[in-house]
Design a protein around this motif. Structure first.
Motif, PDB file in Angstrom:
ATOM      1  N   LEU A 124      28.455 115.570 -14.739  1.00  0.00           N
ATOM      2  CA  LEU A 124      28.837 116.875 -15.256  1.00  0.00           C
ATOM      3  C   LEU A 124      30.289 117.202 -14.912  1.00  0.00           C
ATOM      4  CD1 LEU A 124      25.747 119.149 -14.431  1.00  0.00           C
ATOM      5  CD2 LEU A 124      26.204 117.842 -16.512  1.00  0.00           C
ATOM      6  N   SER A 125      30.932 117.922 -15.808  1.00  0.00           N
ATOM      7  CA  SER A 125      32.288 118.414 -15.561  1.00  0.00           C
ATOM      8  C   SER A 125      32.317 119.901 -15.883  1.00  0.00           C
ATOM      9  CB  SER A 125      33.305 117.658 -16.425  1.00  0.00           C
ATOM     10  OG  SER A 125      33.184 118.049 -17.787  1.00  0.00           O
ATOM     11  N   LEU A 126      33.470 120.510 -15.761  1.00  0.00           N
ATOM     12  CA  LEU A 126      33.591 121.945 -16.027  1.00  0.00           C
ATOM     13  C   LEU A 126      33.233 122.282 -17.468  1.00  0.00           C
ATOM     14  CD1 LEU A 126      34.498 124.562 -14.525  1.00  0.00           C
ATOM     15  CD2 LEU A 126      36.726 124.267 -15.622  1.00  0.00           C
ATOM     16  N   VAL A 127      33.262 121.301 -18.354  1.00  0.00           N
ATOM     17  CA  VAL A 127      32.990 121.546 -19.770  1.00  0.00           C
ATOM     18  C   VAL A 127      31.494 121.677 -20.054  1.00  0.00           C
ATOM     19  CG1 VAL A 127      33.396 120.658 -22.104  1.00  0.00           C
ATOM     20  CG2 VAL A 127      35.106 120.311 -20.341  1.00  0.00           C
ATOM     21  N   ASP A 128      30.655 121.257 -19.118  1.00  0.00           N
ATOM     22  CA  ASP A 128      29.210 121.382 -19.302  1.00  0.00           C
ATOM     23  C   ASP A 128      28.743 122.776 -18.906  1.00  0.00           C
ATOM     24  OD1 ASP A 128      28.302 118.534 -20.006  1.00  0.00           O
ATOM     25  OD2 ASP A 128      29.545 118.213 -18.228  1.00  0.00           O
ATOM     26  N   ASP A 129      27.842 123.345 -19.700  1.00  0.00           N
ATOM     27  CA  ASP A 129      27.399 124.724 -19.504  1.00  0.00           C
ATOM     28  C   ASP A 129      26.974 125.016 -18.065  1.00  0.00           C
ATOM     29  OD1 ASP A 129      27.896 125.471 -22.084  1.00  0.00           O
ATOM     30  OD2 ASP A 129      25.836 125.261 -22.770  1.00  0.00           O
ATOM     31  N   PHE A 130      26.117 124.143 -17.525  1.00  0.00           N
ATOM     32  CA  PHE A 130      25.583 124.411 -16.194  1.00  0.00           C
ATOM     33  C   PHE A 130      26.695 124.441 -15.149  1.00  0.00           C
ATOM     34  CE2 PHE A 130      23.877 123.231 -12.063  1.00  0.00           C
ATOM     35  CZ  PHE A 130      22.779 124.059 -11.956  1.00  0.00           C
TER      36      PHE A 130
ATOM     37  N   CYS B 123      37.117 126.433 -26.050  1.00  0.00           N
ATOM     38  CA  CYS B 123      36.708 125.323 -26.914  1.00  0.00           C
ATOM     39  C   CYS B 123      37.530 124.070 -26.620  1.00  0.00           C
ATOM     40  CB  CYS B 123      36.880 125.698 -28.389  1.00  0.00           C
ATOM     41  SG  CYS B 123      35.915 127.145 -28.896  1.00  0.00           S
ATOM     42  N   VAL B 124      36.879 122.926 -26.645  1.00  0.00           N
ATOM     43  CA  VAL B 124      37.609 121.675 -26.404  1.00  0.00           C
ATOM     44  C   VAL B 124      38.281 121.178 -27.683  1.00  0.00           C
ATOM     45  CG1 VAL B 124      36.106 121.014 -24.499  1.00  0.00           C
ATOM     46  CG2 VAL B 124      35.569 120.242 -26.817  1.00  0.00           C
ATOM     47  N   GLU B 125      37.879 121.724 -28.827  1.00  0.00           N
ATOM     48  CA  GLU B 125      38.485 121.358 -30.094  1.00  0.00           C
ATOM     49  C   GLU B 125      39.104 122.597 -30.739  1.00  0.00           C
ATOM     50  OE1 GLU B 125      36.234 118.442 -32.543  1.00  0.00           O
ATOM     51  OE2 GLU B 125      34.650 118.769 -31.065  1.00  0.00           O
ATOM     52  N   ASP B 126      39.999 122.358 -31.685  1.00  0.00           N
ATOM     53  CA  ASP B 126      40.738 123.448 -32.331  1.00  0.00           C
ATOM     54  C   ASP B 126      39.907 124.023 -33.480  1.00  0.00           C
ATOM     55  OD1 ASP B 126      42.546 125.169 -33.447  1.00  0.00           O
ATOM     56  OD2 ASP B 126      44.196 123.735 -33.533  1.00  0.00           O
TER      57      ASP B 126
ATOM     58  N   ASN C 199      41.791 127.239 -27.080  1.00  0.00           N
ATOM     59  CA  ASN C 199      41.778 125.900 -27.638  1.00  0.00           C
ATOM     60  C   ASN C 199      42.393 124.903 -26.658  1.00  0.00           C
ATOM     61  OD1 ASN C 199      42.063 123.586 -29.264  1.00  0.00           O
ATOM     62  ND2 ASN C 199      43.939 124.375 -30.204  1.00  0.00           N
ATOM     63  N   ALA C 200      41.543 124.049 -26.056  1.00  0.00           N
ATOM     64  CA  ALA C 200      42.037 123.067 -25.096  1.00  0.00           C
ATOM     65  C   ALA C 200      42.835 121.958 -25.770  1.00  0.00           C
ATOM     66  CB  ALA C 200      40.871 122.463 -24.314  1.00  0.00           C
ATOM     67  N   ASN C 201      42.653 121.810 -27.072  1.00  0.00           N
ATOM     68  CA  ASN C 201      43.348 120.761 -27.817  1.00  0.00           C
ATOM     69  C   ASN C 201      44.572 121.331 -28.535  1.00  0.00           C
ATOM     70  OD1 ASN C 201      43.573 118.044 -28.564  1.00  0.00           O
ATOM     71  ND2 ASN C 201      42.502 118.385 -30.507  1.00  0.00           N
ATOM     72  N   PHE C 202      45.300 122.213 -27.866  1.00  0.00           N
ATOM     73  CA  PHE C 202      46.413 122.923 -28.487  1.00  0.00           C
ATOM     74  C   PHE C 202      47.657 122.039 -28.631  1.00  0.00           C
ATOM     75  CE2 PHE C 202      46.880 123.536 -23.925  1.00  0.00           C
ATOM     76  CZ  PHE C 202      48.230 123.323 -23.717  1.00  0.00           C
TER      77      PHE C 202
ATOM     78  N   VAL D 154      40.800 121.456 -18.701  1.00  0.00           N
ATOM     79  CA  VAL D 154      39.553 121.409 -19.471  1.00  0.00           C
ATOM     80  C   VAL D 154      39.564 120.202 -20.414  1.00  0.00           C
ATOM     81  CG1 VAL D 154      38.246 122.570 -21.300  1.00  0.00           C
ATOM     82  CG2 VAL D 154      39.052 123.878 -19.331  1.00  0.00           C
ATOM     83  N   ARG D 155      40.678 119.983 -21.092  1.00  0.00           N
ATOM     84  CA  ARG D 155      40.784 118.851 -22.027  1.00  0.00           C
ATOM     85  C   ARG D 155      40.619 117.526 -21.291  1.00  0.00           C
ATOM     86  NH1 ARG D 155      45.962 119.252 -25.448  1.00  0.00           N
ATOM     87  NH2 ARG D 155      46.953 118.891 -23.426  1.00  0.00           N
ATOM     88  N   ALA D 156      41.264 117.387 -20.141  1.00  0.00           N
ATOM     89  CA  ALA D 156      41.149 116.158 -19.366  1.00  0.00           C
ATOM     90  C   ALA D 156      39.713 115.951 -18.867  1.00  0.00           C
ATOM     91  CB  ALA D 156      42.125 116.189 -18.190  1.00  0.00           C
ATOM     92  N   SER D 157      39.067 117.044 -18.445  1.00  0.00           N
ATOM     93  CA  SER D 157      37.681 116.959 -17.973  1.00  0.00           C
ATOM     94  C   SER D 157      36.757 116.492 -19.095  1.00  0.00           C
ATOM     95  CB  SER D 157      37.213 118.322 -17.451  1.00  0.00           C
ATOM     96  OG  SER D 157      37.978 118.733 -16.338  1.00  0.00           O
ATOM     97  N   TYR D 158      36.967 117.014 -20.272  1.00  0.00           N
ATOM     98  CA  TYR D 158      36.137 116.660 -21.425  1.00  0.00           C
ATOM     99  C   TYR D 158      36.307 115.185 -21.785  1.00  0.00           C
ATOM    100  CZ  TYR D 158      34.457 116.558 -26.260  1.00  0.00           C
ATOM    101  OH  TYR D 158      33.803 116.234 -27.413  1.00  0.00           O
ATOM    102  N   LYS D 159      37.529 114.706 -21.712  1.00  0.00           N
ATOM    103  CA  LYS D 159      37.806 113.319 -22.096  1.00  0.00           C
ATOM    104  C   LYS D 159      37.609 112.337 -20.941  1.00  0.00           C
ATOM    105  CE  LYS D 159      41.125 114.453 -25.747  1.00  0.00           C
ATOM    106  NZ  LYS D 159      42.503 114.259 -26.249  1.00  0.00           N
ATOM    107  N   GLY D 160      37.311 112.862 -19.750  1.00  0.00           N
ATOM    108  CA  GLY D 160      37.125 111.993 -18.605  1.00  0.00           C
ATOM    109  C   GLY D 160      38.413 111.351 -18.144  1.00  0.00           C
ATOM    110  N   GLU D 161      39.523 112.058 -18.337  1.00  0.00           N
ATOM    111  CA  GLU D 161      40.830 111.533 -17.979  1.00  0.00           C
ATOM    112  C   GLU D 161      41.344 112.204 -16.709  1.00  0.00           C
ATOM    113  OE1 GLU D 161      42.266 110.761 -22.619  1.00  0.00           O
ATOM    114  OE2 GLU D 161      43.163 112.386 -21.428  1.00  0.00           O
TER     115      GLU D 161
END
Length: 282
Positions: A9-15, A120-123, A156-159, A175-182
């Protein structure tokens, strides 16, 4: 759809988002950065709060719901998938918050201001902005604001355009890095180090892991039960169209929750092509 392992899990997951951001020391700086205003103190805060008026009404499960010293209400949501009609979802959330904030026989003037913020992780709009803020004014007279006390933000994290303040932009990059696992360098941000440490701390808590698994199983069971009940009602009507109507409603509700078509297909054990057809029906 298999339940995501707790360790992944990362910050992007609801829980995880709810666990981390329900802490006043984490949510307060975030709100102050986004809204560019000071919040003296957080009075109440809830994670995964349910707002439902009747047993058969469409429920709302808010990620992080809080109130400040002025009784202003805030709902902050994380959205790991892009879905349609986000504006209508925001409208429904705002209406739910309003209905639960005004006591019986109270005057409308006592209704508190409310803010719904989606990360949002996407625009969603595709315009590249980091912060999309809704404005309300009178048509033909834009200098006259329409002030009903409700506010909506879509982050928008993908700004590609940096229209937010540096603290907000830094948070969205994280947030964007967390979502992409980077990996992302947080060494210069006291706040992001605090957030990252909170994520790591929660992952080491076996009690939180049990809570996560219990909630995930419960939500999966609820979705399966809802779909099966819809099929049963359709059969009781004795008409294929009746069954289909129920299925359409359930699929659309699951989409509104942010689930993908593939996840819905797995959860309700219906072919992906059929789920796509149901989602496209009016």
């Amino acid at each position: 759809m298999p339940i995501k392992p707790f360790k992944d899990l990362s910050l992007v997951d609801d829980f995880m988002f709810s666990e981390v951001m329900r802490r006043p020391e984490n949510i307060k700086p975030f709100l102050e950065a986004v809204l560019e205003k000071k919040i003296q103190r957080v009075v109440t805060i809830d994670k995964q709060k349910d707002l439902k008026d009747t047993y058969d009404a469409h429920g709302i499960r808010l990620d992080v719901y809080l109130e400040d010293e002025n009784h202003t209400k805030y709902d902050v949501e994380v959205q790991a998938r892009l879905h349609r009609k986000l504006e209508k979802r925001i409208r429904y959330y705002l209406s739910g918050i309003d209905r639960h904030s005004l006591e019986m026989n109270e005057d409308y003037e006592k209704m508190s201001d409310s803010f719904v913020i989606f990360i949002c992780v996407e625009d969603y709009y595709g315009a590249g902005l980091a912060v999309y803020e809704r404005e309300s004014h009178i048509k033909g007279a834009p200098e006259i604001p329409y002030e009903d006390g409700s506010h909506a933000y879509i982050l928008n994290a993908n700004f590609t355009k940096e229209n937010g303040n540096p603290a907000v932009l830094d948070f969205l990059r994280y947030v964007r890095a967390s979502y992409k696992g980077e990996p992302y360098d947080i060494s210069e941000s006291v706040y992001l180090k605090q957030i990252d440490e909170a994520v790591s701390e929660i992952k080491e808590d076996s009690g939180r892991e049990m809570e996560y698994m219990t909630l995930a199983m419960k939500m999966m069971d609820e979705r399966k039960d809802a779909f099966e009940q819809g099929e049963a009602r359709g059969r009781a009507k004795g008409r294929a169209e009746g069954r289909t109507d129920e299925q359409i409603k359930i699929v659309k509700r699951m989409l509104a929750r942010g689930l993908s078509l593939e996840e819905i297909s797995d959860m309700i054990d219906v072919g992906l092509d059929e789920v796509k057809k149901l989602s496209e029906q009016e």
